[in-house]
Write a protein that holds these residues in place. Sequence first.
Motif, PDB file in Angstrom:
ATOM      1  N   UNK A 211       0.829  -1.206   0.000  1.00  0.00           N
ATOM      2  CA  UNK A 211       0.000   0.000   0.000  1.00  0.00           C
ATOM      3  C   UNK A 211       0.863   1.256   0.000  1.00  0.00           C
ATOM      4  N   UNK A 212       0.234   2.401   0.038  1.00  0.00           N
ATOM      5  CA  UNK A 212       0.974   3.656   0.111  1.00  0.00           C
ATOM      6  C   UNK A 212       1.718   3.725   1.440  1.00  0.00           C
ATOM      7  N   UNK A 213       3.003   4.043   1.377  1.00  0.00           N
ATOM      8  CA  UNK A 213       3.846   4.131   2.575  1.00  0.00           C
ATOM      9  C   UNK A 213       4.403   5.551   2.655  1.00  0.00           C
ATOM     10  N   UNK A 214       3.686   6.472   3.263  1.00  0.00           N
ATOM     11  CA  UNK A 214       4.056   7.894   3.200  1.00  0.00           C
ATOM     12  C   UNK A 214       5.367   8.234   3.877  1.00  0.00           C
ATOM     13  N   UNK A 215       5.779   7.430   4.886  1.00  0.00           N
ATOM     14  CA  UNK A 215       6.988   7.759   5.626  1.00  0.00           C
ATOM     15  C   UNK A 215       8.208   6.967   5.159  1.00  0.00           C
ATOM     16  N   UNK A 216       8.004   6.063   4.203  1.00  0.00           N
ATOM     17  CA  UNK A 216       9.088   5.166   3.799  1.00  0.00           C
ATOM     18  C   UNK A 216      10.219   5.936   3.132  1.00  0.00           C
ATOM     19  N   UNK A 217      11.448   5.700   3.630  1.00  0.00           N
ATOM     20  CA  UNK A 217      12.630   6.349   3.072  1.00  0.00           C
ATOM     21  C   UNK A 217      13.584   5.354   2.425  1.00  0.00           C
ATOM     22  N   UNK A 218      13.500   4.063   2.832  1.00  0.00           N
ATOM     23  CA  UNK A 218      14.472   3.077   2.350  1.00  0.00           C
ATOM     24  C   UNK A 218      13.757   1.803   1.937  1.00  0.00           C
ATOM     25  N   UNK A 219      14.054   1.332   0.727  1.00  0.00           N
ATOM     26  CA  UNK A 219      13.445   0.121   0.185  1.00  0.00           C
ATOM     27  C   UNK A 219      14.549  -0.813  -0.266  1.00  0.00           C
ATOM     28  N   UNK A 220      14.518  -2.056   0.229  1.00  0.00           N
ATOM     29  CA  UNK A 220      15.545  -3.039  -0.095  1.00  0.00           C
ATOM     30  C   UNK A 220      14.897  -4.300  -0.630  1.00  0.00           C
ATOM     31  N   UNK A 221      15.503  -4.894  -1.639  1.00  0.00           N
ATOM     32  CA  UNK A 221      15.095  -6.225  -2.073  1.00  0.00           C
ATOM     33  C   UNK A 221      16.220  -6.846  -2.891  1.00  0.00           C
ATOM     34  N   UNK A 222      16.179  -8.174  -2.989  1.00  0.00           N
ATOM     35  CA  UNK A 222      17.158  -8.914  -3.768  1.00  0.00           C
ATOM     36  C   UNK A 222      16.438  -9.516  -4.982  1.00  0.00           C
ATOM     37  N   UNK A 223      16.972 -10.586  -5.492  1.00  0.00           N
ATOM     38  CA  UNK A 223      16.339 -11.284  -6.601  1.00  0.00           C
ATOM     39  C   UNK A 223      16.282 -10.410  -7.861  1.00  0.00           C
ATOM     40  N   UNK A 224      15.496 -10.877  -8.853  1.00  0.00           N
ATOM     41  CA  UNK A 224      15.470 -10.194 -10.151  1.00  0.00           C
ATOM     42  C   UNK A 224      14.538  -8.997 -10.117  1.00  0.00           C
ATOM     43  N   UNK A 225      14.874  -8.000 -10.904  1.00  0.00           N
ATOM     44  CA  UNK A 225      14.065  -6.797 -11.005  1.00  0.00           C
ATOM     45  C   UNK A 225      13.315  -6.754 -12.332  1.00  0.00           C
ATOM     46  N   UNK A 226      13.593  -7.695 -13.200  1.00  0.00           N
ATOM     47  CA  UNK A 226      13.124  -7.593 -14.578  1.00  0.00           C
ATOM     48  C   UNK A 226      11.638  -7.869 -14.764  1.00  0.00           C
ATOM     49  N   UNK A 227      10.946  -8.278 -13.707  1.00  0.00           N
ATOM     50  CA  UNK A 227       9.516  -8.533 -13.868  1.00  0.00           C
ATOM     51  C   UNK A 227       8.699  -7.253 -13.786  1.00  0.00           C
ATOM     52  N   UNK A 228       9.333  -6.158 -13.425  1.00  0.00           N
ATOM     53  CA  UNK A 228       8.618  -4.885 -13.417  1.00  0.00           C
ATOM     54  C   UNK A 228       8.388  -4.418 -14.852  1.00  0.00           C
TER      55      UNK A 228
END
Length: 364
Positions: A59-76
């Motif tokens: 959902x909308x995360x108004x305070x989020x400053x940092x986003x981390x993930x691994x794995x493949x990005x190509x499905x976007x």
Amino acid sequence: KMLNSSVPASASMIPENGTNIEHIVIPDKLPGPFLVSLLQNGRLQSIHCSLPSQVTELPVCPHLKKLEFDEVLNRWTDKTAPSLQDRFPNLAVLRCQESRIDDKAAGVVANARFDLKSLVLSRATITWLGGQLLCSAYPNLRTLDLAYSSSRIDNKFVATVAPLCRKLKRLLLERCGDIGDPAFITLSQHCPALRQISITDGSVTDQGLDAFVSTRTRLDRLGVFRCTSITAAPLMRIVTTQLYRTMRWLDLCYCEGTNTEILVAMATKCHRLEHLFLFGNPHATNEVVEALMTNCTPELLTLDIGRTSVTIDSGFASAFPLLEVLFVDRLHAVEQLLLDDCSYYLPPPEDEEPDDLTWMDEDN
């Protein structure tokens, strides 16, 4: 302040002040209604997702400053970009390590139009064009970490990116392509705030490094792992100016062109050193370590003197009470007892390829 939602838990287990949680680790499945509410209304500042596809389901995360993930990005897809900016309007740090990033995926992230200050793609697979797309989209970057990402990240790439990211303070290019004098000269001209830089196996010489160092007003980190063409001359500029006052991270592993005198001088002057790497440097001697013990503050956390002539004797442990990691060839039994809180390692066999120590890098 941190919640690992991979641990089975119900909402009743979370205290009433759960809205103070700042970091969440999301496993294979998205969290339940309670955590979704937390994402929307709490003070959450950091999320680590197991899969990038989960990001588009958040959902909308108004305070989020940092986003981390691994794995493949190509499905976007191209349709993903607008929703990303809407979900994370204040995102400043994006980390997608060990990910496969093709040009299309890089374009999606670029089109999201975040106000990114830090982009960490270490150990990711990225093309020259993909890296250029991302840097063009985020001119306010302070940190760019492309370590271990691609052999195509080279002098040409730096020449393209440096004019785009003039506010860079931290640039990590370990195990990328050849980084030589053209790259350092370009950075000296276009990135006046750059104060942390690390490369490995580069062709940089005294000319390029001196051009870079001479334009710095502050230098916190210098990594030139196995850059054998560098001599003591440009390093002496650090010692003879005010740059030594802020030096905290120094990697001169396998720098055969240096000498014992400059190593002693830096050990003597750089009082704020926290991480020092001299693995395989033929000029690292007991005299250098004695200078460290006498002059360096007790804040030293990491010392790599593997494959050198240095021997550790009594008094070492008391000189560095905060030492956390020690790479050394020989360690006396009495010192092992005194260094109980320190992880110490013997070097790999001679026929193994040595690795630089970027995994111990700070997160700031």
